[in-house]
Design an enzyme around this catalytic site. Structure first.
Site, PDB file in Angstrom:
ATOM      1  N   ALA A  12       0.801  -1.221   0.000  1.00 38.67           N
ATOM      2  CA  ALA A  12       0.000   0.000   0.000  1.00 38.67           C
ATOM      3  C   ALA A  12       0.836   1.274   0.000  1.00 38.67           C
ATOM      4  CB  ALA A  12      -0.936  -0.012   1.207  1.00 38.67           C
ATOM      5  N   GLU A  36       9.926  -5.669  -4.080  1.00 35.42           N
ATOM      6  CA  GLU A  36       9.009  -6.398  -3.194  1.00 35.42           C
ATOM      7  C   GLU A  36       9.515  -7.820  -3.042  1.00 35.42           C
ATOM      8  OE1 GLU A  36       6.580  -8.152  -0.875  1.00 35.42           O
ATOM      9  OE2 GLU A  36       6.372  -5.982  -1.182  1.00 35.42           O
ATOM     10  N   CYS A  46      -5.818  -6.446   4.422  1.00 33.90           N
ATOM     11  CA  CYS A  46      -7.003  -6.472   5.271  1.00 33.90           C
ATOM     12  C   CYS A  46      -8.052  -7.448   4.750  1.00 33.90           C
ATOM     13  CB  CYS A  46      -7.611  -5.075   5.375  1.00 33.90           C
ATOM     14  SG  CYS A  46      -6.498  -3.835   6.054  1.00 33.90           S
ATOM     15  N   VAL A  84      15.397  -6.228  -0.528  1.00 28.25           N
ATOM     16  CA  VAL A  84      16.460  -5.298  -0.159  1.00 28.25           C
ATOM     17  C   VAL A  84      17.031  -5.736   1.182  1.00 28.25           C
ATOM     18  CG1 VAL A  84      17.016  -2.918   0.452  1.00 28.25           C
ATOM     19  CG2 VAL A  84      15.463  -3.390  -1.462  1.00 28.25           C
ATOM     20  N   ASP A 287       3.268   0.952   7.716  1.00 30.08           N
ATOM     21  CA  ASP A 287       3.319   0.346   9.053  1.00 30.08           C
ATOM     22  C   ASP A 287       4.684   0.451   9.719  1.00 30.08           C
ATOM     23  OD1 ASP A 287       0.744  -0.338   8.425  1.00 30.08           O
ATOM     24  OD2 ASP A 287       1.084  -2.497   8.320  1.00 30.08           O
ATOM     25  N   ASN A 309      -1.794   3.993   2.903  1.00 28.00           N
ATOM     26  CA  ASN A 309      -2.092   4.603   1.616  1.00 28.00           C
ATOM     27  C   ASN A 309      -1.956   6.124   1.662  1.00 28.00           C
ATOM     28  OD1 ASN A 309      -3.121   2.757  -0.661  1.00 28.00           O
ATOM     29  ND2 ASN A 309      -4.077   1.867   1.147  1.00 28.00           N
ATOM     30  N   TYR A 430     -32.131  10.549   9.425  1.00 26.45           N
ATOM     31  CA  TYR A 430     -33.106   9.706  10.103  1.00 26.45           C
ATOM     32  C   TYR A 430     -34.144   9.191   9.115  1.00 26.45           C
ATOM     33  CZ  TYR A 430     -37.496   8.412  12.250  1.00 26.45           C
ATOM     34  OH  TYR A 430     -38.646   7.739  12.549  1.00 26.45           O
ATOM     35  N   ARG A 446     -25.780  13.141  24.242  1.00 21.89           N
ATOM     36  CA  ARG A 446     -26.601  13.955  25.144  1.00 21.89           C
ATOM     37  C   ARG A 446     -26.412  13.518  26.591  1.00 21.89           C
ATOM     38  NH1 ARG A 446     -31.711  12.588  23.749  1.00 21.89           N
ATOM     39  NH2 ARG A 446     -32.050  11.369  25.646  1.00 21.89           N
TER      40      ARG A 446
END
Length: 459
Positions: A12, A36, A46, A84, A287, A309, A430, A446
């Site tokens: 990502a 990679e 995920c 790497v 990360d 991302n 609503y 509230r």
């Protein structure tokens, strides 16, 4: 001369950085090479639990962009199975091990993005290397576990770790028809929740038929013929045909630290808001980095694809000559365990106290829709506010369908430093199929505001 950008990590953060940089600079101006070490790039980690659980049918469905798209359409030289192994800042080059050909070579850079991700916690316990013990950090891991489920037909599974990944993997295995046990050394599942909300998650797990063993750290794994047969705690041995480790991860910073790139107190790479490290021309994202919590005002390391991302995007825009910043996080997260939904944002009660706040809390039980409308489900909402100012510091939700995404409204409120009184007056949508006339968010805000007022009156 053409500038050279090297990206370490093809998921990502890394590929977001590469893509954004390419969008602002053409190949004659900026050559981009991305490394990679795995077989897949630019995929949704995920989504792995949902691949294992069967909701996603094809591993390729989790891939956002195939390697040939990066190479042929974006002119990004993406090299898979290329790890790497060293960063030489003086030489301005990285050492690369080619896992396909077995060779090693140096690749020079002018700009470098470190996006090495997280390192899964795999405890050094007896039997942890036995066959049948799986991690689920990468797409390769997910495919290996899926293959085992389909070829070996196990009956009993043990999931070690009751965080987000552990719970999602427990759900996946329940959906596969396995008998599932969940073991965690903590006193509650999802330690990112307050204990009273975590207890609801434990009850939900048991309702699903999952055996839950809390406060029992795993001490080792039994094996026979090199294959796992049980997970052992100090109190019991839980039989298993396979074990899934869901113990979280930590920033993978070994390369950066060895090269002299500074890391912070969370062990993540330290960057500024533009994702620049302290080393000229070296950026970091995902990360592996440390970020800033906007409520506690402290550094944190939170592994989420959303952050990765955004951070990669910011780094790439800046490398490309634009301006972008990643301001920080408020710790918003959401998860699902079969029909149960769990969400949180901001600080827990303990985190707020550690950050120096004196808090008030309120919990409200309500329904996801008007109570008379078919399909209404129970949900519980908790809010945590600053006792002095009424500022909303955090919120948590546990419920069923339609509950968890309400956390987004509360994340915005936390981000904007709104008071619970302000939140109670929000103009939320609503209609009976979607909410009661008083949405649970408004009711809880509230009641929290009323508690703040009462305590303030008492001095």
């Amino acid at each position: 001369m053409t500038e050279r950008l090297v990206v370490i990590g093809g998921d990502a953060a890394g590929m977001s950085a590469a893509s954004q940089a390419r969008g602002r600079r053409d190949p004659q101006d900026l050559r981009i090479v991305a490394f990679e070490k795995g077989r897949h790039a630019s995929y949704s980690a995920c989504g792995i639990p949902y691949l294992v659980g069967g909701e996603v049918s094809d591993p390729q469905d989790l891939v956002a962009r195939r390697p040939e798209v990066f190479r042929d359409e974006l002119d990004i030289d993406l090299r898979l199975r290329s790890e790497v192994t060293e960063i030489d800042l003086g030489r301005r080059a990285v050492a690369v091990h080619d896992h396909r050909g077995g060779g090693r070579y140096w690749e020079p850079f002018d700009q470098l993005v470190i996006a090495t991700g997280g390192l899964p916690h795999r405890p050094d316990l007896p039997g942890v290397q036995a066959r049948g013990v799986y991690g689920v950090q990468t797409l390769d891991d997910g495919i290996a576990l899926l293959d085992a489920l389909e070829s070996e037909h196990p009956r009993r599974a043990v999931v070690v770790g009751a965080g987000y990944i552990g719970l999602e993997m427990a759900e996946a295995l329940v959906r596969r028809g396995l008998e599932v046990s969940l073991i965690d050394g903590g006193d509650q599942p999802m330690g990112t929740l307050d204990p009273d909300m975590g207890a609801l998650v434990a009850d939900a797990l048991r309702d699903l038929g999952i055996k839950v063993f809390l406060g029992e750290p795993v001490e080792g794994f039994s094996e026979s013929g090199g294959r796992v047969t049980a997970a052992r705690t100090g109190s019991r041995s839980v039989q298993a045909d396979l074990v899934v480790l869901g113990l979280g991860s930590r920033p993978n910073t070994a390369l950066a630290e060895a090269a002299g790139v500074p890391v912070g107190e969370t062990s993540g790479i330290r960057t500024d808001r533009r994702m620049r490290t302290a080393v000229e021309g070296v950026w970091a994202a995902g990360d592996c980095v440390e970020t800033f919590h906007l409520v506690s005002r402290r550094p944190v390391a939170i592994a989420l694809g959303t952050h990765a991302n955004k951070q990669g995007r910011a780094a790439g825009i800046n490398i490309g000559g634009g301006y972008a910043a990643f301001p920080g996080v408020v710790g918003t997260a959401v998860s699902k365990i079969c029909e149960y939904e769990v969400a949180r944002t901001g600080l827990t009660t303990a985190e707020a106290a550690a950050a120096g706040f004196e808090t008030v809390e309120e919990i409200v039980e309500s329904t996801t829709r008007a109570g008379y409308y078919p399909g209404a489900r129970r949900m519980r909402t908790k809010m945590i506010a600053d006792r002095r100012t009424g500022r909303l510091l955090g919120a948590q939700i546990v419920g069923q369908e339609g509950a968890a995404k309400r956390i987004d409204a509360l994340a915005i409120a936390v981000w904007q430093e709104m008071s619970v009184e302000d939140v109670s007056g929000l103009d939320l949508s609503y209609a009976p199929p979607f909410a009661p006339v008083w949405d649970p968010v408004l009711i809880t805000a509230r009641k929290t505001a009323e508690r703040v007022e009462r305590l303030g009156t008492r001095g």
